[in-house]
Design an enzyme around this catalytic site. Structure first.
Site: not given
Ligand code: G1P
Ligand code: ZN
Length: 543
Positions: A113-114, A277, A279, A281-282, A376
């Site tokens: 992801s991010h 981001d 992948d 989804d954000r 998302k």
């Molecule tokens: C974080 C975000 C959460 C999101 C997740 C995946 O998780 O807080 O809202 O769903 O990334 O993108 P966390 O690192 O807080 O567990």
């Molecule tokens: Zn992501």
């Protein structure tokens, strides 16, 4: 082609977090690490022989090698068909859509992801079920348990598969089908949104910038925004997915997309800016000199989503993760639709979406989505916003200010303390938890704690209980601090401290969130004994 069972030893660190397995690439590369994990996953699925599996990834370093390993294991495990994005690329929302469209039993998405990329960065593997939804708790617990006992995996001696050409190839009993990474998703967006109507915004001269952060959404965004909707060529920047994201940290927020934020606060700012981001989804949305807070965004989407014909009459309810600000609550109330509060992580929205209890959901962490698919969806969120601008004729800033005028502005901020020693972070949370009964009535820096609890959730569809999802400390109904530990890090611990405060005094609507929330931030450090327990005084990231 030979299929063989290979003996292996279990790893003890393959427990799934908020969104699957996230590790440093160096960890993932250990002998049989991916093999163990993927075979554990397959061992927990039922009746998949002959069925379809989707594989996608965000293209980050090691994506291509990991995919070849997984393909061999999937073929050896006798999947009937494996659908895979060209060059192994599919955004998370596109994977989710493809799973449902091709009636797969699920999909493996390779993404962190991010999280930072590059050869020393992070890697991740997650599984979506047949609804294209993140594996529910029950399954993730089962997989985590299986990783600790696994003693063999199945693989084949087949050659690496050419993933660059669209089409089908047969290996043993499995058809491997390489599909366009973008076509299905783009078609689906055209079914949901009135592209002709959005196009008018661009025809009428709206200026636009979309920052794909050198991550997966570039090809999707170029096709949708430039080729179909007519945004000027070059409106999509950092549009080529690169294995190391070109050195960018693919997290669209005020810290990591600072270049975009800076541009939006100059005279040359376009009318609308967005970013996504790693992948896809954000999302983040900005307007000239204006940042759209994701919690406000969810509130406004709840107000206007059903002005889009696809959603008319379908706004059954809305959900937010608990740490997401309560801005959306007022909208749900005024529209007389149910509001659900779930633990952090998209997997908790799945049952609500499948049961039709909600049409829309979102998180403060720049995530929003609807029943159109069960992840998302960053590009969807941008298209939803553009549709709402087209339907209402208003700007992002006008719509947000109208929300504030109606129910007050809820300042919302996340302060993250990254890279803590796991033991310190756990001690801090345990001590805070133990203090809960004594907190109500306590005054700190002039603010009185009215309620304190550890958030627990009962799934309204399955009655499944989930405990220990964050410590909430309330100061009346308009101020709140939430503490929780991140479940997506690859090493050490990250403490997340969410701060919320509503003001109905319009003289303060333009206050800087850092100032508006300064007292709550200080209180969070005092009541958690942060400095003593972690040695930290200030967060490492503010979003
Ligand atoms: C974080 C975000 C959460 C999101 C997740 C995946 O998780 O807080 O809202 O769903 O990334 O993108 P966390 O690192 O807080 O567990
Ligand atoms: Zn992501």
């Amino acid at each position: 082609m030979d299929i063989t069972a290979i003996k292996t030893e279990p790893y003890n660190d393959q427990t799934l977090g908020t969104s699957g397995l996230r590790k440093r690439i160096s960890v993932i590369k250990q002998k049989n690490y991916i093999e163990n994990f993927v075979q554990s996953l397959f061992d927990c699925l039922e009746d998949f022989e002959g069925k379809t599996l989707v594989i996608g990834g965000d293209g980050r370093c090691y994506n291509d090698q990991a995919i070849q390993i997984i393909l061999k294991i999937a073929v050896a495990n006798q999947f009937g068909r494996i659908i895979i994005g060209q060059n192994g690329i599919l955004s998370t929302p596109a994977s989710s859509h493809v799973i449902v469209k091709y009636e797969a039993i699920g999909g493996i998405i390779l993404s962190a992801s991010h999280n930072p990329g590059g050869p020393d960065g992070d890697f991740g593997i997650k599984f979506d079920n047949e609804h294209g939804a993140p594996a529910p708790q029950e399954l993730t617990a089962k997989i985590s348990a299986r990783t600790r006992t696994i003693d063999r995996f199945w693989t084949t001696d087949m050659p690496d598969v050419d993933l660059s050409t669209i089409g089908e190839q047969i290996f043993g009993n499995t058809v491997i089908q390489v599909i366009s990474s973008v076509d299905d998703y783009v078609e689906y967006m055209q079914e949901i949104f009135d592209f002709a109507k959005i196009k008018k915004l661009f025809d009428n001269g709206m200026t636009f910038i979309y920052d794909a952060m050198n991550a997966v959404t570039g090809p999707y965004a170029v096709r949708i925004f430039e080729d179909i909707l007519g945004a000027e060529k070059g409106s999509v920047i950092h549009e080529t997915p690169l294995p190391d994201f070109g050195g960018l940290h693919p997290e669209p927020n005020l810290t990591y997309a600072k270049h975009l934020v800076d541009l939006m606060y100059t005279e040359n700012a376009p009318d609308f800016a967005a970013a996504s981001d790693g992948d896809g989804d954000r999302y983040m949305i900005l307007a000239p000199s204006f940042f759209l807070n994701p919690s406000d965004s969810l509130a406004i989407l709840s107000q206007y989503l059903d002005t889009i014909p696809f959603y008319q009459g379908k706004l059954s309810g809305v959900a937010r993760s608990m740490p997401t600000s309560f801005a959306v609550d007022g909208v749900a109330k005024s529209r007389n639709i149910p509001l659900y509060q779930t633990p952090t992580g998209w997997k908790f929205f799945g049952n609500l979406l499948t049961a039709g209890k909600i049409a829309l959901c979102g998180e403060e962490s720049f995530g929003a989505g609807s029943f159109h698919l069960q992840e998302k969806d960053g590009i969807w969120a941008v298209l939803a916003w553009l549709s709402i601008l087209a339907e209402t004729g208003k700007t992002v800033e006008q719509l947000t200010r109208e929300l504030w005028q109606k129910q007050g502005r809820v300042f919302a901020m996340l302060q993250s303390y990254e890279g803590l020693a796991t033991e310190d972070a756990c001690t801090l949370m345990a001590r805070l938890n133990a203090q809960i009964p004594n907190l109500p009535g306590t005054q700190v820096l002039g603010e009185t704690i009215t309620e304190a609890f550890n958030f627990a959730y009962t799934d309204p569809v399955t009655d499944e209980q989930t405990q220990n999802q964050g410590i909430c400390i309330l100061f009346g109904s308009d101020k709140r601090i939430v503490f929780r530990l991140s479940g997506t890090g690859s090493c050490g611990a990250t403490l997340r401290v969410y701060l919320n405060k509503r003001t109905t005094d319009s003289d303060h609507f333009n206050d800087c969130p850092i100032d508006a929330l300064a007292t709550l931030a200080e209180i969070s450090r005092i009541i958690s004994d942060l400095k003593k327990l972690t040695g930290r005084q200030m967060p490492t990231a503010i979003t």
